[in-house]
Design an enzyme around this catalytic site. Structure first.
Site, short mmCIF file in Angstrom:
data_model
loop_
_atom_site.label_atom_id
_atom_site.label_comp_id
_atom_site.label_asym_id
_atom_site.label_seq_id
_atom_site.Cartn_x
_atom_site.Cartn_y
_atom_site.Cartn_z
N GLY A 206 0.84 -1.21 0.00
CA GLY A 206 0.00 0.00 0.00
C GLY A 206 0.87 1.24 0.00
O GLY A 206 2.06 1.18 -0.30
N ASN A 207 0.27 2.38 0.32
CA ASN A 207 1.06 3.61 0.45
C ASN A 207 0.40 4.53 1.46
O ASN A 207 -0.67 4.23 1.98
CB ASN A 207 1.26 4.28 -0.92
CG ASN A 207 -0.06 4.66 -1.55
OD1 ASN A 207 -0.76 5.53 -1.05
ND2 ASN A 207 -0.41 3.99 -2.65
#
Ligand code: C5P
Length: 399
Positions: A206-207
């Protein structure tokens, strides 16, 4: 123009409060949805029963009633406009001073929608220097003032300070919505937040994107009258009512949603931090810990912005974002051409207070004609207004 508009009517203690019943009736006839918040003093002039019957909604007065809490934040987020009519001298003073001793004032202080007031008082109070100062303060804060009328006052004197007639308030509202809603009838698509790419049933890539910038843009487009669909990656940010939210998890799901919606859109803003790579294979079971290193093979995701750029037709405005760590300007300008976007918004991680998770950002907007607009670090909500201004400008230039 008022069909489907959500109007939060605040009523305060003034003889003109009886006109709020007529105003409610007129608004409902025009197709508006009306929710009413009144002060205790207002109840002396007009009954909640009359108003709830006319608005077909319960009337709210207190911050908590029957052991339940009136959600003032959500009321201000629900509304397209908060209209305080009549606005008494006392309420105007409290608004100017930030006093929050009743539900109406709590809603005012937390409202994200525009706020308009229709003052009502005797001429001497209206002309008093304190009232003048208070009105200046609240209009400097961005609130809108519906002009008072001149005529017979509650005191029996003739002069300035009468609340505008309900029919005139209706005309004012119609004008407000046609002026402030240049995107009325336009469809907009916004992506926001991160995407999560599964590695196994419990892990993902993810980020740090919070979705705040994209949600602010979606809300601003809606404030200007657009029908907004927000394709939102996994984030727990709250979104103003009236925006259609499609929650997605992966880049592939975001692509599918955008591809489906884009053909009917006039505006598309790709603000999401979409994963550029996704695991080639998702393990069926949780990957067991071992001593030796492991490798996860990644394959590129589909670039949504680029794909929409290839499908874009005349009359559609496409906006992309660029988050660069080097050669910022050069890379942002390249993206305009390579993705066939009309605008690229560059945000820089190099600036303090800008980017992931912050409520502020520092952006530059590039357009196809070589134009460049630089903004200082400012709240994302304010920058959303600037981005939407550029979108409207680009849309008009195409027509
Ligand atoms: O080329 P780059 O990924 O830096 O471009 C960023 C822009 O492209 C952003 O507007 C982002 O939302 C969009 N994007 C996309 N689909 C991807 C990757 C990025 O729409 N798979």
């Amino acid at each position: 123009m008022l069909q489907g508009k959500k109007i939060l009517l605040g009523i305060t203690g003034s003889i003109a409060a009886y006109k709020a019943a007529t105003l409610t009736r007129l608004l409902i006839k025009e197709g508006a949805e009306v929710k009413i918040v009144m002060t205790n003093a207002a109840k002396e002039f007009v009954t909640p029963l009359s108003l709830s019957t006319l608005s077909k909604q319960p009337v709210l007065t207190d911050l908590s009633e029957n052991d339940s809490w009136a959600n003032h934040v959500m009321l201000g987020r629900w509304a397209d406009i908060m209209l305080i009519a009549p606005a008494s001298c006392n309420t105007i003073a409290k608004m100017a001073g930030g006093i929050c001793d009743n539900l109406l004032l709590a809603v005012y202080l937390s409202a994200t929608c525009p706020v308009a007031i229709a003052p009502a008082m005797d001429e001497d109070m209206w002309l008093h220097s304190t009232t003048r100062n208070n009105l200046k303060k609240i209009s400097d804060a961005g609130n809108l003032l519906i002009p008072v009328g001149n005529g017979e006052l509650a005191s029996g004197l003739i002069g300035e300070g009468r609340m505008a007639e309900p029919e005139d308030i209706l005309k004012w509202l119609n004008l407000f919505f046609s002026d402030s809603q240049p995107l009325h009838g336009k469809n907009a698509l916004v992506t926001a937040g991160p995407t999560f790419e599964a590695i196994d049933p419990v892990r993902f890539i993810g980020n740090h994107s919070s979705g705040k910038m994209g949600v602010a843009i979606a809300e601003e487009l809606a404030n200007r009258g657009a029908n907004v669909t927000l394709v939102l990656g996994p984030t727990n940010i709250s979104v103003k009512q009236g925006i259609q939210v499609l929650s997605v998890t992966t880049a592939a799901e975001m692509y599918e949603a955008c591809d489906l919606i884009f053909p009917t859109c006039h505006i598309a803003v790709m603000c999401a931090a979409v994963a550029d790579y996704t695991p080639v294979q998702v393990a069926d079971q949780k990957i067991k810990k071992k001593e030796e290193p492991i490798t996860v093979s990644l394959t590129p995701t589909r670039d949504i912005l680029k794909s929409l750029g290839q499908k874009k037709k005349l009359g559609q405005v496409l906006v992309g974002f660029a988050l660069e760590t080097q050669n910022e300007k050069e890379n942002a300008i390249k993206k305009l051409t390579s993705k066939n976007a009309d605008l690229i918004v560059l945000n820089s991680l190099n600036d303090k207070g800008a980017g992931f998770g912050y409520d502020t950002n520092k952006i530059t907007i590039f357009d196809k004609a070589g134009g460049e607009l630089n903004f200082d670090t400012r709240p994302k909500k304010e920058l959303a207004k600037e981005i939407v201004n550029s979108i409207i400008h680009t849309l008009h230039a195409q027509i």
